[in-house]
Design a protein around this motif. Sequence first.
Motif, PDB file in Angstrom:
ATOM      1  N   LEU A  43       0.780  -3.599  -1.735  1.00 52.77           N
ATOM      2  CA  LEU A  43       0.708  -2.552  -0.784  1.00 52.77           C
ATOM      3  C   LEU A  43      -0.424  -2.678  -0.020  1.00 52.77           C
ATOM      4  O   LEU A  43       0.044  -2.289   1.157  1.00 52.77           O
ATOM      5  CB  LEU A  43       0.875  -1.412  -1.762  1.00 52.77           C
ATOM      6  CG  LEU A  43       1.235   0.079  -0.623  1.00 52.77           C
ATOM      7  CD1 LEU A  43       2.724  -0.203   0.050  1.00 52.77           C
ATOM      8  CD2 LEU A  43       1.057   1.165  -1.449  1.00 52.77           C
ATOM      9  N   ALA A  44      -1.525  -2.723  -0.453  1.00 54.25           N
ATOM     10  CA  ALA A  44      -2.829  -2.622   0.298  1.00 54.25           C
ATOM     11  C   ALA A  44      -2.739  -3.944   1.358  1.00 54.25           C
ATOM     12  O   ALA A  44      -3.158  -3.598   2.446  1.00 54.25           O
ATOM     13  CB  ALA A  44      -4.111  -2.771  -0.884  1.00 54.25           C
ATOM     14  N   ARG A  45      -2.489  -5.317   0.968  1.00 54.81           N
ATOM     15  CA  ARG A  45      -2.267  -6.118   1.923  1.00 54.81           C
ATOM     16  C   ARG A  45      -1.437  -5.753   2.852  1.00 54.81           C
ATOM     17  O   ARG A  45      -1.595  -6.149   4.089  1.00 54.81           O
ATOM     18  CB  ARG A  45      -1.790  -7.343   1.314  1.00 54.81           C
ATOM     19  CG  ARG A  45      -3.092  -8.210   0.359  1.00 54.81           C
ATOM     20  CD  ARG A  45      -2.556  -9.416  -0.109  1.00 54.81           C
ATOM     21  NE  ARG A  45      -1.617  -9.521  -1.045  1.00 54.81           N
ATOM     22  CZ  ARG A  45      -1.819  -9.700  -2.443  1.00 54.81           C
ATOM     23  NH1 ARG A  45      -2.796  -9.455  -2.873  1.00 54.81           N
ATOM     24  NH2 ARG A  45      -0.556  -9.697  -3.084  1.00 54.81           N
ATOM     25  N   GLU A  46      -0.178  -5.230   2.618  1.00 53.31           N
ATOM     26  CA  GLU A  46       0.828  -4.742   3.756  1.00 53.31           C
ATOM     27  C   GLU A  46       0.299  -3.919   4.447  1.00 53.31           C
ATOM     28  O   GLU A  46       0.622  -3.933   5.826  1.00 53.31           O
ATOM     29  CB  GLU A  46       1.942  -3.964   2.977  1.00 53.31           C
ATOM     30  CG  GLU A  46       3.026  -4.920   2.600  1.00 53.31           C
ATOM     31  CD  GLU A  46       4.364  -4.107   1.975  1.00 53.31           C
ATOM     32  OE1 GLU A  46       4.545  -3.035   2.059  1.00 53.31           O
ATOM     33  OE2 GLU A  46       5.280  -4.781   1.194  1.00 53.31           O
ATOM     34  N   CYS A  47      -0.444  -2.926   4.269  1.00 54.28           N
ATOM     35  CA  CYS A  47      -1.111  -2.020   4.966  1.00 54.28           C
ATOM     36  C   CYS A  47      -2.297  -2.553   5.520  1.00 54.28           C
ATOM     37  O   CYS A  47      -2.824  -1.789   6.527  1.00 54.28           O
ATOM     38  CB  CYS A  47      -1.368  -0.730   4.212  1.00 54.28           C
ATOM     39  SG  CYS A  47       0.016   0.311   3.345  1.00 54.28           S
ATOM     40  N   GLY A  48      -2.877  -3.441   5.309  1.00 54.36           N
ATOM     41  CA  GLY A  48      -4.238  -4.007   5.891  1.00 54.36           C
ATOM     42  C   GLY A  48      -5.537  -3.259   5.534  1.00 54.36           C
ATOM     43  O   GLY A  48      -6.258  -3.206   6.402  1.00 54.36           O
ATOM     44  N   VAL A  49      -5.330  -2.667   4.268  1.00 61.21           N
ATOM     45  CA  VAL A  49      -6.594  -1.854   3.780  1.00 61.21           C
ATOM     46  C   VAL A  49      -7.167  -2.258   2.668  1.00 61.21           C
ATOM     47  O   VAL A  49      -6.317  -2.650   1.624  1.00 61.21           O
ATOM     48  CB  VAL A  49      -6.009  -0.354   3.865  1.00 61.21           C
ATOM     49  CG1 VAL A  49      -5.628   0.079   5.332  1.00 61.21           C
ATOM     50  CG2 VAL A  49      -4.924  -0.001   2.868  1.00 61.21           C
ATOM     51  N   PRO A  50      -8.258  -2.083   2.364  1.00 66.38           N
ATOM     52  CA  PRO A  50      -8.870  -1.896   0.872  1.00 66.38           C
ATOM     53  C   PRO A  50      -8.395  -1.144  -0.138  1.00 66.38           C
ATOM     54  O   PRO A  50      -7.912   0.080   0.256  1.00 66.38           O
ATOM     55  CB  PRO A  50     -10.342  -1.864   1.174  1.00 66.38           C
ATOM     56  CG  PRO A  50     -10.620  -0.859   2.215  1.00 66.38           C
ATOM     57  CD  PRO A  50      -9.334  -1.490   3.049  1.00 66.38           C
ATOM     58  N   ILE A  51      -8.652  -1.268  -1.299  1.00 63.19           N
ATOM     59  CA  ILE A  51      -8.426  -0.439  -2.490  1.00 63.19           C
ATOM     60  C   ILE A  51      -9.778   0.144  -2.901  1.00 63.19           C
ATOM     61  O   ILE A  51     -10.590  -0.596  -3.062  1.00 63.19           O
ATOM     62  CB  ILE A  51      -7.649  -0.989  -3.596  1.00 63.19           C
ATOM     63  CG1 ILE A  51      -6.369  -1.743  -3.121  1.00 63.19           C
ATOM     64  CG2 ILE A  51      -7.459  -0.118  -4.836  1.00 63.19           C
ATOM     65  CD1 ILE A  51      -5.769  -2.694  -4.088  1.00 63.19           C
ATOM     66  N   LYS A  52      -9.730   1.489  -3.056  1.00 65.16           N
ATOM     67  CA  LYS A  52     -10.800   2.453  -3.549  1.00 65.16           C
ATOM     68  C   LYS A  52     -10.526   2.832  -4.851  1.00 65.16           C
ATOM     69  O   LYS A  52      -9.697   3.338  -5.203  1.00 65.16           O
ATOM     70  CB  LYS A  52     -11.183   3.414  -2.796  1.00 65.16           C
ATOM     71  CG  LYS A  52     -11.967   3.025  -1.480  1.00 65.16           C
ATOM     72  CD  LYS A  52     -12.457   4.218  -0.722  1.00 65.16           C
ATOM     73  CE  LYS A  52     -13.173   3.571   0.480  1.00 65.16           C
ATOM     74  NZ  LYS A  52     -14.430   4.399   0.685  1.00 65.16           N
TER      75      LYS A  52
END
Length: 122
Positions: free
Chosen positions: A48-57
Amino acid sequence: MKVAGLGFKRNVTLASLREALLAAGGPEGLAAVATVSDKADAEVLKQLARECGVPIKAVSADVLAGVDTPTQSSRVVEKFGTGSVAEAAALAAAGPRARLIATRVVSQDRTATAAIAEGDGA
């Protein structure tokens, strides 16, 4: 900075995580997704993070336990000491003066929750 907090069961699907995120407001403008640290390495969350182009915190359970949330799940209170993993993770990851712009929503199959907070970062 806008952060989506996600809570989910071990058997969650990418479709359920995506559904919860969309119901909370979607990925537009997100700086990160956040969840409790023991689930931050889940492959489905990474997808999901890759799809959204964001990191995971990753947010530690100790930090989550100190966050007051507007919605309450008795099961989550018992396990994590906060009413909503999604809301607490979003608030903690968005910074000390963060506020929720979308309270917890639950996927139809009840395996994923999402909330979105906005703050000045941590």
